[in-house]
Design a protein around this motif. Sequence first.
Motif, PDB file in Angstrom:
ATOM      1  N   PHE A 101      -2.678  -1.026 -11.323  1.00 48.42           N
ATOM      2  CA  PHE A 101      -3.152  -0.374 -10.364  1.00 48.42           C
ATOM      3  C   PHE A 101      -4.019  -0.983  -9.024  1.00 48.42           C
ATOM      4  O   PHE A 101      -5.027  -2.055 -10.512  1.00 48.42           O
ATOM      5  CB  PHE A 101      -3.498   1.466 -10.942  1.00 48.42           C
ATOM      6  CG  PHE A 101      -2.112   1.880 -11.672  1.00 48.42           C
ATOM      7  CD1 PHE A 101      -1.272   2.630 -11.052  1.00 48.42           C
ATOM      8  CD2 PHE A 101      -1.839   1.846 -13.234  1.00 48.42           C
ATOM      9  CE1 PHE A 101      -0.430   2.808 -11.786  1.00 48.42           C
ATOM     10  CE2 PHE A 101      -1.380   2.840 -13.141  1.00 48.42           C
ATOM     11  CZ  PHE A 101      -0.151   3.493 -12.615  1.00 48.42           C
TER      12      PHE A 101
ATOM     13  N   HIS B 268       0.491   4.611  -7.322  1.00 51.44           N
ATOM     14  CA  HIS B 268      -0.028   4.920  -7.854  1.00 51.44           C
ATOM     15  C   HIS B 268       0.485   5.809  -9.228  1.00 51.44           C
ATOM     16  O   HIS B 268      -0.516   6.380  -9.925  1.00 51.44           O
ATOM     17  CB  HIS B 268      -1.626   5.751  -7.101  1.00 51.44           C
ATOM     18  CG  HIS B 268      -2.678   4.795  -7.082  1.00 51.44           C
ATOM     19  ND1 HIS B 268      -2.742   4.246  -8.776  1.00 51.44           N
ATOM     20  CD2 HIS B 268      -3.208   4.381  -6.362  1.00 51.44           C
ATOM     21  CE1 HIS B 268      -4.313   4.230  -8.323  1.00 51.44           C
ATOM     22  NE2 HIS B 268      -5.046   3.647  -7.465  1.00 51.44           N
ATOM     23  N   GLU B 269       1.530   5.844  -9.816  1.00 53.81           N
ATOM     24  CA  GLU B 269       1.379   6.907 -11.030  1.00 53.81           C
ATOM     25  C   GLU B 269       2.750   5.955 -12.106  1.00 53.81           C
ATOM     26  O   GLU B 269       3.339   4.920 -11.434  1.00 53.81           O
ATOM     27  CB  GLU B 269       3.253   7.948  -9.963  1.00 53.81           C
ATOM     28  CG  GLU B 269       3.649   9.179 -11.317  1.00 53.81           C
ATOM     29  CD  GLU B 269       4.973   9.230 -10.440  1.00 53.81           C
ATOM     30  OE1 GLU B 269       5.706  10.997 -10.864  1.00 53.81           O
ATOM     31  OE2 GLU B 269       5.789   8.651  -9.939  1.00 53.81           O
ATOM     32  N   SER B 270       1.703   6.534 -12.776  1.00 51.36           N
ATOM     33  CA  SER B 270       2.359   5.492 -14.063  1.00 51.36           C
ATOM     34  C   SER B 270       3.799   6.083 -14.549  1.00 51.36           C
ATOM     35  O   SER B 270       3.652   6.973 -14.013  1.00 51.36           O
ATOM     36  CB  SER B 270       1.732   6.166 -15.225  1.00 51.36           C
ATOM     37  OG  SER B 270       1.942   6.829 -15.423  1.00 51.36           O
TER      38      SER B 270
ATOM     39  N   THR C 239      -7.240  -0.117  -8.315  1.00 47.47           N
ATOM     40  CA  THR C 239      -8.329   0.310  -8.829  1.00 47.47           C
ATOM     41  C   THR C 239      -8.067   0.388 -10.134  1.00 47.47           C
ATOM     42  O   THR C 239      -8.299   0.013 -11.268  1.00 47.47           O
ATOM     43  CB  THR C 239      -7.525   2.005  -9.210  1.00 47.47           C
ATOM     44  OG1 THR C 239      -6.872   2.724  -7.754  1.00 47.47           O
ATOM     45  CG2 THR C 239      -9.310   2.734  -8.732  1.00 47.47           C
TER      46      THR C 239
ATOM     47  N   TYR D 164      -4.756  -4.847 -13.774  1.00 53.17           N
ATOM     48  CA  TYR D 164      -5.779  -4.375 -12.229  1.00 53.17           C
ATOM     49  C   TYR D 164      -5.213  -5.169 -11.363  1.00 53.17           C
ATOM     50  O   TYR D 164      -5.476  -6.900 -11.762  1.00 53.17           O
ATOM     51  CB  TYR D 164      -7.578  -4.402 -12.916  1.00 53.17           C
ATOM     52  CG  TYR D 164      -8.297  -4.615 -11.282  1.00 53.17           C
ATOM     53  CD1 TYR D 164      -7.729  -3.132 -10.006  1.00 53.17           C
ATOM     54  CD2 TYR D 164      -8.632  -5.739 -10.594  1.00 53.17           C
ATOM     55  CE1 TYR D 164      -8.859  -3.490  -9.002  1.00 53.17           C
ATOM     56  CE2 TYR D 164      -9.065  -6.015  -9.558  1.00 53.17           C
ATOM     57  CZ  TYR D 164      -9.256  -4.677  -8.768  1.00 53.17           C
ATOM     58  OH  TYR D 164      -9.452  -4.546  -7.225  1.00 53.17           O
TER      59      TYR D 164
ATOM     60  N   LYS E 281      -5.783   8.432  -3.891  1.00 51.12           N
ATOM     61  CA  LYS E 281      -5.756   7.811  -4.454  1.00 51.12           C
ATOM     62  C   LYS E 281      -5.552   7.440  -6.295  1.00 51.12           C
ATOM     63  O   LYS E 281      -5.467   8.776  -6.715  1.00 51.12           O
ATOM     64  CB  LYS E 281      -7.149   7.779  -4.540  1.00 51.12           C
ATOM     65  CG  LYS E 281      -8.233   7.393  -3.513  1.00 51.12           C
ATOM     66  CD  LYS E 281      -8.580   6.494  -2.851  1.00 51.12           C
ATOM     67  CE  LYS E 281      -9.074   6.278  -1.936  1.00 51.12           C
ATOM     68  NZ  LYS E 281      -8.358   6.513  -0.284  1.00 51.12           N
ATOM     69  N   ARG E 282      -6.148   6.677  -7.234  1.00 52.30           N
ATOM     70  CA  ARG E 282      -5.873   6.628  -8.425  1.00 52.30           C
ATOM     71  C   ARG E 282      -6.644   7.703  -8.912  1.00 52.30           C
ATOM     72  O   ARG E 282      -8.367   8.174  -9.137  1.00 52.30           O
ATOM     73  CB  ARG E 282      -6.686   5.161  -9.183  1.00 52.30           C
ATOM     74  CG  ARG E 282      -6.560   5.084 -10.506  1.00 52.30           C
ATOM     75  CD  ARG E 282      -4.652   5.701 -11.361  1.00 52.30           C
ATOM     76  NE  ARG E 282      -4.901   5.912 -12.507  1.00 52.30           N
ATOM     77  CZ  ARG E 282      -3.082   5.873 -13.677  1.00 52.30           C
ATOM     78  NH1 ARG E 282      -2.439   5.372 -12.813  1.00 52.30           N
ATOM     79  NH2 ARG E 282      -3.459   6.338 -14.434  1.00 52.30           N
TER      80      ARG E 282
ATOM     81  N   HIS F  84       0.079  -1.900  -6.761  1.00 51.72           N
ATOM     82  CA  HIS F  84       0.005  -1.234  -7.783  1.00 51.72           C
ATOM     83  C   HIS F  84       1.670  -1.927  -7.524  1.00 51.72           C
ATOM     84  O   HIS F  84       3.034  -1.914  -7.434  1.00 51.72           O
ATOM     85  CB  HIS F  84       1.042   0.123  -7.147  1.00 51.72           C
ATOM     86  CG  HIS F  84       1.313   0.550  -8.565  1.00 51.72           C
ATOM     87  ND1 HIS F  84       2.229   2.171  -8.529  1.00 51.72           N
ATOM     88  CD2 HIS F  84       1.747   0.038  -9.618  1.00 51.72           C
ATOM     89  CE1 HIS F  84       2.760   2.104  -9.477  1.00 51.72           C
ATOM     90  NE2 HIS F  84       2.583   1.142 -10.244  1.00 51.72           N
TER      91      HIS F  84
ATOM     92  N   HIS G 186       0.805  -1.305   0.207  1.00 45.73           N
ATOM     93  CA  HIS G 186       0.093  -0.181  -0.191  1.00 45.73           C
ATOM     94  C   HIS G 186       1.230   0.719   0.158  1.00 45.73           C
ATOM     95  O   HIS G 186       0.603   2.212   0.102  1.00 45.73           O
ATOM     96  CB  HIS G 186      -1.158  -0.682   1.206  1.00 45.73           C
ATOM     97  CG  HIS G 186      -2.275  -1.343   0.924  1.00 45.73           C
ATOM     98  ND1 HIS G 186      -2.063  -2.212   1.469  1.00 45.73           N
ATOM     99  CD2 HIS G 186      -3.232  -0.964   0.416  1.00 45.73           C
ATOM    100  CE1 HIS G 186      -3.057  -2.977   0.840  1.00 45.73           C
ATOM    101  NE2 HIS G 186      -3.985  -2.085   0.678  1.00 45.73           N
TER     102      HIS G 186
END
Lengths: 208, 208, 208, 208
Positions: A135, B99-101, A137, A144, B19-20, A149, A52
């Motif tokens: 991801f 959560h970062e691409s 989300t 997904y 959050k995404r 992630h 997380h």
Amino acid sequence: MPVLHDEIPDDGDFDADRKRGEFDHITPEDFVSGADNPPGWLGSADIDRARHQLPIAYVEIVPVRTNEFGQIEQVGSLLRMCEDGAIERTLITGRVLFHESLREAIARNIAKDLGELALPMIPVSLQPFTVAEFFPTPGVSEFYDARQHAISLCYVIPIAGDCKPRDETLDVEWVAPSNVVLDQFISQMPNGHGRIVRQALAWAGSQS
Amino acid sequence: MPVLHDEIPDDGDFDADRKRGEFDHITPEDFVSGADNPPGWLGSADIDRARHQLPIAYVEIVPVRTNEFGQIEQVGSLLRMCEDGAIERTLITGRVLFHESLREAIARNIAKDLGELALPMIPVSLQPFTVAEFFPTPGVSEFYDARQHAISLCYVIPIAGDCKPRDETLDVEWVAPSNVVLDQFISQMPNGHGRIVRQALAWAGSQS
Amino acid sequence: MPVLHDEIPDDGDFDADRKRGEFDHITPEDFVSGADNPPGWLGSADIDRARHQLPIAYVEIVPVRTNEFGQIEQVGSLLRMCEDGAIERTLITGRVLFHESLREAIARNIAKDLGELALPMIPVSLQPFTVAEFFPTPGVSEFYDARQHAISLCYVIPIAGDCKPRDETLDVEWVAPSNVVLDQFISQMPNGHGRIVRQALAWAGSQS
Amino acid sequence: MPVLHDEIPDDGDFDADRKRGEFDHITPEDFVSGADNPPGWLGSADIDRARHQLPIAYVEIVPVRTNEFGQIEQVGSLLRMCEDGAIERTLITGRVLFHESLREAIARNIAKDLGELALPMIPVSLQPFTVAEFFPTPGVSEFYDARQHAISLCYVIPIAGDCKPRDETLDVEWVAPSNVVLDQFISQMPNGHGRIVRQALAWAGSQS
């Protein structure tokens, strides 16, 4: 978390405090035979927290059978028992451990799913054919993963030996790229893994 | 850890609970202007613990100037102030946040080092030209990072705009691949970063 | 075969006896303005004979529009007038001339089809995303070319400028990878060119 | 030009009028055993003319020995007798024939130089690690070929079997990438072939 004799470290196991060099002479067989299991696997609380907090590095492998000219003759997929008892179709995928090289991670995860006699032909270059970003989300990308992630380096790896599915892997099924069954298999792979198969075949120049 | 106005989140900052979607409309300028700094950067204790527990995903960028045919005319390197006050030559490198691409991470790290007007031409495919594996033990490979096990996806990225070095980056120096000075620059990049420049030039087909 | 003022050398033109260096300072504009047309284009008899004797080297370009993160926003395809008066949908494709570099061939063929203001962003590396092998016998592979055995190096190239279709190219049509119209466009590209678009999108990691 | 029993077609042989399909069930052994030599090899006048008229498609192979993790343990180079009696060090290189696939060309050229028991592991994808452009004018690039303009698709191919040098190939010498002798070998490969070895090792992530 104690690792019992003959147990394959699973994805929740951990690896802190392991020193570089402990993997140097370890072959996939060592992971299987159990006596030389790497030390330092951590408890699930630590890995859950990390999941997380930052992206987790993965390798994902599309196993294939090739002919003498290197062309894909069959694509493999795994039938695996989920934690909830359902059966899902998937690829070979696993986390890279602390102080483990990508080549070791590839060999270990193939041995874990296909057994110690699979004889994978790991490629000369580790340039992946694609990098899949999973991801936690749903809906934001085609990839997904509810748990995390994950940044997954994807490789197509010819399997030259015999496969003996192990642990939660119930079976390995092989199908020709031109076989209509492949479409069905791909549609059965959720969360983007089927898409990785399509990308692999496109990159390999295989008809599909 | 509070992030102050106009401050660039640094490598020790963290990103849990983000959050995404919060990055969806964020451009490098947003990171600079400060008002929209992403929430959730964590304290250094968490990132330090993670660095001893699992591999950390990185991007590493070789900035180049190209001509109209795509050929490399100049290779960039950064002069940076280390924590101990010494100056080192290096490339653009940074952690991928939760959560970062990868594309966001590339854009953010370039903007952080070269400023918001650098106009990077991020490639169409994220297939890296190489994956560099940095281990925290000296001598086991050509890539060494005392802080962590880092898996670094390496890209060559043409810079079309103006560079304004920022924060700890003191200067950006450009040199032609054929210039003998390049050898000197490469030898000044420690821990394998110079080797990544050589691999980049070999892959690009540039004389060096 | 004389090459007239302002005429773009076409695929049947030839290039023997041209010396290395004559292309060194030639930009796509030179091919357009006509005054500096390269010397040495041969007659069609020679190229026809060669086409039945050995493989012909080609470049094939999938033109795209990208956003600031390098992601494909639109894929381009050309509507072209065939010799028999029919209209076909295709990509940018052309032979590599004697003593011409691949980068020159890419720039020349883009300028020929999209005009001199297209501003192609030719990639740093000439590693193609795939090599398509066209054979003059239908059915033996997904790639077919009645005229010849062509070995085509395939590239995805962002177009940053304005397109003015030229000569036999009637129009350039752009469509988003996620648009259902793309499937229709791909199905209209015969002889394997549609497949090259799919391979390009798979390699780029675009949804399609 | 008649092709005698058990003779390997050489680089000047030709292939017009050969129909697609004649190679379909041909393995490297067929080229060796002689009885099934492909029909249609042309005389040297035709190939010589083509060499002055358009680029010639080639494959160039860096043979390697790998360990079970896919890492390069040894790089091979050939000692070959030139037409003038001198001995030169080189790689495996050969023209792609009319109606021959790249995979066939790779297999045929390896069998020609290393014998029929070399067991090459041809890669799943034909994406070359680099494309070398040889021009017939010295000094214009690092790649020079007095005879022709050659566009050479370059591959690193693991050799799993036994090598028996054949025809003009006098010997195959293997050396570890970390061995200082490799530098000497590379410097002995003229006209850019040594540079291709360096590019191959950089792409494979091998120390050199």
